[in-house]
Design a protein around this motif. Structure first.
Motif, short mmCIF file in Angstrom:
data_model
loop_
_atom_site.label_atom_id
_atom_site.label_comp_id
_atom_site.label_asym_id
_atom_site.label_seq_id
_atom_site.Cartn_x
_atom_site.Cartn_y
_atom_site.Cartn_z
N ILE A 128 0.86 -1.19 0.00
CA ILE A 128 0.00 0.00 0.00
C ILE A 128 0.89 1.24 0.00
CG2 ILE A 128 -1.68 1.35 1.29
CD1 ILE A 128 -2.88 -1.24 2.31
N ILE A 129 0.79 2.06 -1.04
CA ILE A 129 1.61 3.27 -1.12
C ILE A 129 0.93 4.44 -0.43
CG2 ILE A 129 0.66 4.03 -3.36
CD1 ILE A 129 3.50 4.99 -4.07
N LEU A 130 -0.42 4.46 -0.43
CA LEU A 130 -1.17 5.56 0.20
C LEU A 130 -2.38 5.01 0.92
CD1 LEU A 130 -1.70 8.70 0.49
CD2 LEU A 130 -3.20 8.44 -1.51
N LYS A 131 -2.54 5.43 2.17
CA LYS A 131 -3.72 5.07 2.94
C LYS A 131 -4.33 6.33 3.54
CE LYS A 131 -5.39 1.76 6.39
NZ LYS A 131 -5.00 0.69 7.33
N VAL A 132 -5.58 6.59 3.22
CA VAL A 132 -6.29 7.77 3.71
C VAL A 132 -7.28 7.31 4.77
CG1 VAL A 132 -7.86 9.63 3.09
CG2 VAL A 132 -6.02 8.98 1.52
N VAL B 69 -15.45 17.10 2.03
CA VAL B 69 -15.01 15.72 2.26
C VAL B 69 -15.22 15.46 3.74
CG1 VAL B 69 -13.10 14.07 2.11
CG2 VAL B 69 -13.29 15.93 0.44
N ASP B 70 -15.84 14.33 4.06
CA ASP B 70 -16.26 14.11 5.45
C ASP B 70 -16.06 12.65 5.86
OD1 ASP B 70 -17.28 14.67 7.94
OD2 ASP B 70 -19.37 14.71 7.31
N GLY B 71 -14.89 12.37 6.44
CA GLY B 71 -14.63 11.01 6.93
C GLY B 71 -14.33 10.01 5.84
N MET B 72 -13.52 10.40 4.87
CA MET B 72 -13.22 9.54 3.72
C MET B 72 -12.12 8.54 4.05
SD MET B 72 -11.83 10.85 0.05
CE MET B 72 -11.58 9.76 -1.34
N ASN B 73 -12.31 7.30 3.60
CA ASN B 73 -11.30 6.25 3.77
C ASN B 73 -11.03 5.57 2.43
OD1 ASN B 73 -10.91 5.83 6.90
ND2 ASN B 73 -13.11 6.07 6.59
N LEU B 74 -9.75 5.39 2.12
CA LEU B 74 -9.36 4.61 0.94
C LEU B 74 -7.90 4.22 1.07
CD1 LEU B 74 -7.44 6.34 -1.26
CD2 LEU B 74 -9.57 7.52 -1.67
N HIS B 75 -7.51 3.20 0.30
CA HIS B 75 -6.09 2.83 0.22
C HIS B 75 -5.77 2.51 -1.23
CE1 HIS B 75 -8.27 -1.00 0.85
NE2 HIS B 75 -7.33 -1.54 0.08
N ILE B 76 -4.54 2.80 -1.63
CA ILE B 76 -4.10 2.61 -3.01
C ILE B 76 -2.82 1.80 -3.00
CG2 ILE B 76 -3.38 3.76 -5.14
CD1 ILE B 76 -5.00 6.19 -4.29
N TYR B 77 -2.80 0.73 -3.80
CA TYR B 77 -1.63 -0.14 -3.88
C TYR B 77 -0.61 0.42 -4.85
CZ TYR B 77 -4.66 -3.58 -1.58
OH TYR B 77 -5.50 -4.22 -0.70
N ARG B 78 0.65 0.15 -4.56
CA ARG B 78 1.74 0.61 -5.42
C ARG B 78 1.59 0.02 -6.82
NH1 ARG B 78 6.43 2.84 -3.81
NH2 ARG B 78 6.04 2.13 -1.66
N GLY C 55 -8.70 14.98 -3.72
CA GLY C 55 -7.39 14.87 -4.35
C GLY C 55 -6.44 15.98 -3.92
N ARG C 56 -6.94 17.20 -3.89
CA ARG C 56 -6.10 18.34 -3.49
C ARG C 56 -5.74 18.27 -2.01
NH1 ARG C 56 -6.61 23.18 -6.96
NH2 ARG C 56 -7.44 22.49 -8.95
N THR C 57 -6.66 17.76 -1.19
CA THR C 57 -6.37 17.65 0.24
C THR C 57 -5.35 16.56 0.52
OG1 THR C 57 -8.64 18.39 0.69
CG2 THR C 57 -7.42 17.46 2.53
N ILE C 58 -5.43 15.47 -0.22
CA ILE C 58 -4.45 14.39 -0.06
C ILE C 58 -3.04 14.92 -0.30
CG2 ILE C 58 -3.60 12.25 -1.12
CD1 ILE C 58 -6.55 11.45 -1.52
N LEU C 59 -2.88 15.80 -1.28
CA LEU C 59 -1.57 16.37 -1.60
C LEU C 59 -1.21 17.58 -0.72
CD1 LEU C 59 -1.14 16.36 -5.48
CD2 LEU C 59 -0.21 14.80 -3.81
N THR D 25 -8.99 19.27 7.39
CA THR D 25 -9.66 19.60 8.65
C THR D 25 -9.39 18.52 9.68
OG1 THR D 25 -11.40 20.75 7.43
CG2 THR D 25 -11.90 20.12 9.70
N ALA D 26 -9.36 17.26 9.22
CA ALA D 26 -9.09 16.13 10.11
C ALA D 26 -8.65 14.94 9.25
CB ALA D 26 -10.33 15.78 10.93
N GLY D 27 -8.08 13.94 9.92
CA GLY D 27 -7.73 12.71 9.23
C GLY D 27 -6.24 12.54 8.99
N LYS D 28 -5.91 11.45 8.32
CA LYS D 28 -4.52 11.11 8.01
C LYS D 28 -4.38 10.76 6.54
CE LYS D 28 -3.58 9.03 12.56
NZ LYS D 28 -3.14 7.78 13.24
N ALA D 29 -3.21 11.05 5.98
CA ALA D 29 -2.83 10.57 4.65
C ALA D 29 -1.45 9.95 4.81
CB ALA D 29 -2.82 11.70 3.64
#
Length: 322
Positions: free
Chosen positions: A4-8, A25-34, A52-56, A62-66
């Motif tokens: 997993i390269i990215l986990k939101v 965006v409100d409580g979004m979860n996803l993961h992307i494999y390399r 997309g812009r918030t991930i970068l 406002t909250a969460g992890k990337a």
């Protein structure tokens, strides 16, 4: 286990407005494999581009992890984030607005090289020509200005700029929506070729469900700031579980007029509710044919219903005996 390269995790981005808070965006979860392409789809205004812009961190969350390559980039300082940005780039939706009209193509493509002081002089020029050729342009284009190119060519310039620092992960923010249909396939095929050559990981944001199916390994469906469903591309298109996904896919036209006439469509009633201070519960409940009091009381969790198939829906959960 796949890498997993990215986990939101629980990503939120709120904008203050006069009436309250716009929860884009409100409580979004996803993961992307390399090495994969993850397609993100949904109606206009659902929060895809903001996500997309918030991930970068073009927007501060406002909250969460990337978590990118094991590190939460939201904890990084500006100088630390600058180092990470070499690995994470973006291709913007409007290929004209994203290019400085006063700069030549050479300077546009070389701008990331200048910022990071990677190369200079003759090496800088050679790197620019190499990038232009990589995206299907030539050396003669280097001294021209953006207004001298077609939309498809301008988007190729934007792609060349995104590749300048040899990134590992690129967010493609609706890179084909502003282009003619005849050019869209060329750009998508170019992205697929570049991904294969350069071992890229892509987050592909788009409206065109057919194009997303063609380019994506896995697909996520957003609605009003929430992820509704995520699965491998063929699994999601052949066996959609969430009623919103089913409605979206039923709207895709089929080339055969006989089949198109006879097929049944799932038509949604009502309008998309306002994202400003939304009511508790499932965002889709007022348009959902299966909406219940439970759906209005709390937001359904985004959970794995089948292997690698995630859905946020109490009805789907009940049908699958979870």
């Amino acid at each position: 286990m796949e890498d997993i390269i990215l986990k939101v995790e629980n990503l939120s981005k709120y904008f203050p407005v006069q009436q309250g808070q716009l929860k884009a965006v409100d409580g979004m979860n996803l993961h992307i494999y390399r090495g994969e392409t993850f397609g993100l789809v949904g109606e206009s205004g659902c929060g895809k581009s903001t996500a997309g812009r918030t991930i970068l961190r073009l927007y501060e969350p406002t909250a969460g992890k990337a978590i990118f390559e094991g590190e939460n980039i939201y904890d990084l300082s500006s100088s630390e984030m600058k180092k990470v940005r070499k690995k994470m780039q973006m291709i913007f939706q409007d290929p004209y607005a994203s290019l400085d009209p006063r700069m030549t193509v050479e300077d546009i493509v070389a701008e990331p090289l200048d910022i990071y002081k990677v190369v200079s002089g003759k090496e800088r020029y050679q790197r620019v020509i190499e990038l232009l050729q990589l995206v299907g342009l030539s050396e003669e284009h280097a001294q021209r200005f953006p207004h001298e190119f077609s939309g498809g060519q301008r988007q190729r310039i934007g792609i060349a700029r995104a590749l300048a620092l040899n990134p590992k992960f690129i967010i493609c923010d609706e890179p084909i929506s502003a282009l003619d249909v005849s050019i869209q396939a060329q750009i998508v095929n170019l992205l697929k070729d570049l991904q294969s050559k350069l071992d890229l990981t892509l987050l592909f944001i788009a409206h065109d469900l057919s194009m997303v199916r063609y380019i994506s390994d896995r697909v996520g469906v957003m609605y009003l700031g929430h992820m509704m469903e995520s699965a491998k591309s063929e699994e999601l298109y052949d066996h959609p579980l969430h009623p919103y996904t089913q409605a979206l896919l039923s709207a895709i036209p089929i080339a055969d007029p006989i089949i198109q006439k006879e097929r049944s469509r799932m038509e949604l009633e009502g309008d998309v509710p306002s994202p400003i201070d939304p009511k508790p519960g499932c965002r889709f409940v007022d348009r959902c044919p299966y909406g219940s009091d439970e759906c209005r009381g709390e937001n359904p969790p985004f959970e794995e219903i089948r292997p690698n198939h995630y859905v946020a829906c109490f009805k789907v959960r009940e049908v699958n005996n979870l």
